[in-house]
Design a protein around this motif. Sequence first.
Motif, PDB file in Angstrom:
ATOM      1  N   ILE A 165      24.793 -34.686  56.895  1.00 38.66           N
ATOM      2  CA  ILE A 165      23.924 -34.379  55.738  1.00 38.66           C
ATOM      3  C   ILE A 165      23.501 -32.909  55.780  1.00 38.66           C
ATOM      4  N   LEU A 166      23.227 -32.414  56.972  1.00 38.95           N
ATOM      5  CA  LEU A 166      22.857 -30.998  57.107  1.00 38.95           C
ATOM      6  C   LEU A 166      23.993 -30.107  56.602  1.00 38.95           C
TER       7      LEU A 166
ATOM      8  N   PRO B  59      17.282 -31.794  65.587  1.00 37.47           N
ATOM      9  CA  PRO B  59      18.134 -32.803  66.221  1.00 37.47           C
ATOM     10  C   PRO B  59      17.397 -34.122  66.454  1.00 37.47           C
ATOM     11  N   PHE B  60      18.090 -35.192  66.249  1.00 33.48           N
ATOM     12  CA  PHE B  60      17.609 -36.560  66.468  1.00 33.48           C
ATOM     13  C   PHE B  60      16.446 -36.969  65.557  1.00 33.48           C
ATOM     14  N   SER B  61      16.257 -36.245  64.437  1.00 28.58           N
ATOM     15  CA  SER B  61      15.165 -36.639  63.535  1.00 28.58           C
ATOM     16  C   SER B  61      15.509 -37.907  62.760  1.00 28.58           C
ATOM     17  N   LEU B  62      16.782 -38.218  62.640  1.00 34.39           N
ATOM     18  CA  LEU B  62      17.161 -39.465  61.956  1.00 34.39           C
ATOM     19  C   LEU B  62      17.572 -40.494  63.006  1.00 34.39           C
ATOM     20  N   ARG B  63      16.699 -41.475  63.228  1.00 34.13           N
ATOM     21  CA  ARG B  63      16.994 -42.509  64.228  1.00 34.13           C
ATOM     22  C   ARG B  63      17.957 -43.530  63.637  1.00 34.13           C
ATOM     23  N   THR B  64      18.728 -44.149  64.499  1.00 33.17           N
ATOM     24  CA  THR B  64      19.756 -45.074  64.025  1.00 33.17           C
ATOM     25  C   THR B  64      19.213 -46.267  63.206  1.00 33.17           C
TER      26      THR B  64
ATOM     27  N   ILE C 262      13.648 -42.830  52.648  1.00 33.23           N
ATOM     28  CA  ILE C 262      13.908 -42.286  53.993  1.00 33.23           C
ATOM     29  C   ILE C 262      14.261 -40.794  53.912  1.00 33.23           C
ATOM     30  N   LEU C 263      15.067 -40.429  52.923  1.00 34.78           N
ATOM     31  CA  LEU C 263      15.405 -39.006  52.776  1.00 34.78           C
ATOM     32  C   LEU C 263      14.133 -38.189  52.577  1.00 34.78           C
ATOM     33  N   LYS C 264      13.229 -38.732  51.769  1.00 33.54           N
ATOM     34  CA  LYS C 264      12.001 -37.992  51.459  1.00 33.54           C
ATOM     35  C   LYS C 264      11.033 -37.985  52.653  1.00 33.54           C
ATOM     36  N   ASN C 265      10.759 -39.177  53.194  1.00 30.78           N
ATOM     37  CA  ASN C 265       9.721 -39.269  54.227  1.00 30.78           C
ATOM     38  C   ASN C 265      10.180 -38.812  55.606  1.00 30.78           C
ATOM     39  N   VAL C 266      11.431 -39.044  55.914  1.00 27.73           N
ATOM     40  CA  VAL C 266      11.884 -38.736  57.272  1.00 27.73           C
ATOM     41  C   VAL C 266      12.567 -37.368  57.337  1.00 27.73           C
ATOM     42  N   LEU C 267      13.439 -37.117  56.371  1.00 30.41           N
ATOM     43  CA  LEU C 267      14.173 -35.850  56.430  1.00 30.41           C
ATOM     44  C   LEU C 267      13.581 -34.786  55.500  1.00 30.41           C
TER      45      LEU C 267
ATOM     46  N   MET D  67      21.901 -44.380  70.272  1.00 29.77           N
ATOM     47  CA  MET D  67      21.231 -43.101  70.510  1.00 29.77           C
ATOM     48  C   MET D  67      21.831 -42.009  69.617  1.00 29.77           C
ATOM     49  N   TYR D  68      23.102 -42.141  69.248  1.00 36.25           N
ATOM     50  CA  TYR D  68      23.803 -41.030  68.600  1.00 36.25           C
ATOM     51  C   TYR D  68      24.185 -41.209  67.132  1.00 36.25           C
ATOM     52  N   LEU D  69      24.314 -42.452  66.656  1.00 35.82           N
ATOM     53  CA  LEU D  69      24.857 -42.625  65.297  1.00 35.82           C
ATOM     54  C   LEU D  69      24.018 -41.920  64.231  1.00 35.82           C
ATOM     55  N   GLY D  70      22.709 -42.105  64.299  1.00 32.26           N
ATOM     56  CA  GLY D  70      21.826 -41.446  63.328  1.00 32.26           C
ATOM     57  C   GLY D  70      21.955 -39.931  63.399  1.00 32.26           C
ATOM     58  N   GLU D  71      22.132 -39.436  64.620  1.00 30.31           N
ATOM     59  CA  GLU D  71      22.244 -37.994  64.822  1.00 30.31           C
ATOM     60  C   GLU D  71      23.538 -37.447  64.217  1.00 30.31           C
TER      61      GLU D  71
END
Length: 506
Positions: free
Chosen positions: A329-330, A349-354, A374-379, A319-323
């Motif tokens: 990165i932020l 918060p929590f936009s990057l899932r593990t 992933i950087l482009k599409n997700v973040l 639940m937390y590693l991606g966060e």
Amino acid sequence: MGKVALGVALGVAVTTCAVAAVVVGRRVRSRRKWKRVVGVLKELEESCETTVGRLRQVVDAMAVEMHAGLASEGGSKLKMLLTFVDNLPSGSEKGTYYALDLGGTNFRVLRVELGGQRSSVLDQDVERQPIPQQLMSGRSEDLLDFIASSLQQFDENANDFEKSSIRKELGFTFSFPVKQTSVSSGILIKWTKGFAIKDMVGEEVAGALQQALDRKGLNMRVAVLVNDTVGTLALGHYHDADTVAAVIIGTGTNACYWERTDAIIKCQGLLTTSGGMVVNMEWGNFWSSHLPRTSYDIELDAESPNSNDQGFEKMISGMYLGEIVRRVILKMSQESDIFGPVSSSLSMPFSLRTPLMAMMHEDDSPELTEVARILKNVLEIPDVPLKARKLVVKVCDVVTRRAARLAAAGIVGILKKIGRDGSSGITGGRSRSDIKMRRTVVAVEGSLYTQYTMFREYLHEALHEILGEDIAQHVILKVTEDGSGIGAALLAASYSSKSVDNVQLL
Ligand code: ADP
Ligand code: MG
């Protein structure tokens, strides 16, 4: 040279110098920014340090806290909950049993057919469903009715043989801290992992499910109420009698193990025919000053709905590693423009899932194309240069390595508590290699461990480092697929066939 020509030449020289100065200035600034970004990584690495010395301190702290949690109610952040499971499945269980597994992102219904001989699960049927977000924080009745409906549907899909009028026995895996009052009943202490159904806290969980089943007219009895760790231990033990503990590393993390009843001091007069009982540690709530904590952990905790709780889980579980990685990165992108302007996705918060973080970590393409995607599409961070993408991979590595190594230390902590870490004989002047170590199996379940290769490898590596090769070769981690569910069905089988309750509280 005429005056005009000289003037032009001078002008050109001045412009060239100015341009050069701008270029150099830009380079210096960008180098400074890059340095700052690298500084963020360095700081992260230092504060996530898990030397074997530090891990051993965590091992000791875990064992000490286990003692404290067994000594008195509230004696430790480790709740060390009684499960009333005093016998693990023997292998002689026979018949068809059901299980419900609720405790994370997905909810599962299972039917298991047991053949009555050790290790013979004849048939099993599993159906997975995500839990609708709104049900995770609504009314308990809505959630339980939803579960009962799924069970009804599952049963309707079952073959005709299953549609008999005989009452069906169900094992309910409910993976939240529960104060158990018997093997088939217990009161919810608190929610974890993002659940927040207020009217269920303090309520008897199995009874509430039973009422929902009755409302639907299902001829089914909640025979056991267990934690996912307990189900996993039950299945692990069913297959291999040397299994002494179970660990879950998925959305959350937790562990349970087999304890002697005389060591459960807080429950004086606890008598079981087996002389032991499974203890649910709720180790997600473990805390020690030896844990390597960063500013990201502190901020994540402060902003979470359960701050000061589940500290170990917040460093380890899916639940937390991606966060944590998102927060790093932020910070990097605030320190420099290497990632461009800070995007709204990166700030969320929590936009990057593990699982996505794991994909970036395990991207082995030379250009790190998966990381870029992933950087482009997700973040929403496009056009990140390769050297910055490498930095992102490193961040994932640091965060995952710390998590896996801490989980390993936790496991050794349990082994130490039950005298299976090979340390008990050292005081007699014998070397570790002289100690006769019993084969010790730990059942493991959870996608972080089963699906994330780097996590698993780091965990195994740390286990070997902490224990030393001689001892580590006797400790086996065994994946017990679907253990949390099948194990609950096994326990439903062994407890429904028992006419007498073995547990007595004098
Ligand atoms: P649960 O804990 O919800 O019962 P799982 O054991 O399947 O279920 O764990 C799910 C969690 O595991 C997810 O929330 C996610 O964080 C993590 N996870 C799932 N797949 C992967 C993956 N491929 N790599 C890393 N983490 C994963
Ligand atoms: Mg699970």
